[in-house]
Design an enzyme around this catalytic site. Sequence first.
Site, short mmCIF file in Angstrom:
data_model
loop_
_atom_site.label_atom_id
_atom_site.label_comp_id
_atom_site.label_asym_id
_atom_site.label_seq_id
_atom_site.Cartn_x
_atom_site.Cartn_y
_atom_site.Cartn_z
N LYS A 68 -5.90 -5.79 2.05
CA LYS A 68 -4.89 -4.50 1.55
C LYS A 68 -5.05 -4.74 0.10
O LYS A 68 -3.35 -5.46 0.22
CB LYS A 68 -3.40 -3.83 2.93
CG LYS A 68 -2.83 -2.61 2.00
CD LYS A 68 -2.12 -2.20 2.79
CE LYS A 68 -1.17 -1.45 2.38
NZ LYS A 68 -0.42 -0.46 3.10
N LYS B 192 -9.34 -2.65 2.44
CA LYS B 192 -7.98 -0.85 1.79
C LYS B 192 -7.52 -1.04 0.37
O LYS B 192 -7.02 -2.44 0.81
CB LYS B 192 -6.73 -0.69 2.61
CG LYS B 192 -6.31 0.74 2.46
CD LYS B 192 -5.06 1.10 3.26
CE LYS B 192 -4.08 1.81 2.60
NZ LYS B 192 -3.07 2.21 4.02
ZN LIG Z 1 4.22 0.18 4.60
#
Ligand SMILES: [Zn+2]
Length: 331
Positions: free
Chosen positions: A203, A256
């Site tokens: 992420k 992501k």
């Molecule tokens: Zn968070």
Amino acid sequence: MYRLRRLRKSQALRDSAAQTHLSLSNLVMPYFVREGRKMRQPVSAMPGVFRFSQDELLKEVEQLRRAGISSLILFGVSGEKDDSGANAYSENGLIQKMVRALKKNFGDELAVITDVCLCGYTKHGHCGVIEKSHKVTKSQSRQIKIDNNKTINILAKIALSHARAGADIVAPSSMMDGQVQAIREGLDKNGFSQTAIMGYSAKFASNFYGPFREAAGSGMKFGNRKSYQMDFRNSDEALREIELDIQEGADIVMVKPALAYLDIIAKAKENFAIPLAAFNVSGEYAMVKAYAQSVEAEKELAIEILTSIKRAGADIIISYWAKDLGQWLKT
Ligand SMILES: [Zn+2]
């Protein structure tokens, strides 16, 4: 002369040679949920996206199922915030109530995924607990110190409370080291060895999350998330994050955002034999909403974007277009 145009001559020929196909069963619809009744509150930064109260969510999911989508991921928009996000693991918390209601109504026909993080439940809006010794100032440039181990213990409690409510998959998104392991151990110790984990493994600290923060009320009061989310200049580090999540017990790993990170998705697919998810995030959605001049144009753009994410190697795609796509592909 090589005549590659031969197979482009008609729609039927193009379809017969097409290599990538979107499948509704691989799409996950994100939902923002809140307390209250009869609430279907529009998110201004994301046209077509709402915050739902429980009664409205159940109606919405009925439509989602009719559109052919059977997975969703829940994000809580909590009014009850403190410094350590304690409300996130309360037995009667927002997400816990929603999961129970969804499971009661839809049973195993619906795969319920829950986001596991602190940012929607902390006053400061960070994804972890801020170290006690760290004096926070209002300065934007001040580096935030998050207590990693304290945070993963709380994440394990949140995940367990979601599993108890009936979640099929818990998805830790806080980017703390060791978060998947802490959650796996907590689940196994308490009899939830069948609850799966989808790690937000790679992420990135991205500028594409802006509209989400408005939707979830999870914006930071100060600082940034660069000390825990990944630096977008790196790809080797993404592979290490994914590898560690697999070792710690993740059943699904995620990249992501998706669109500016297709290279990471492709590398992850090449390197690891595990279901790979990609999150087509709020900024990617909002850009198209701002640009598309008609529903038809939006549909074509959405299909092109989602197909490219799949072509890069994603097995599962989390997208705000999931329900629309189901409806578009049916008509
Ligand atoms: Zn968070």
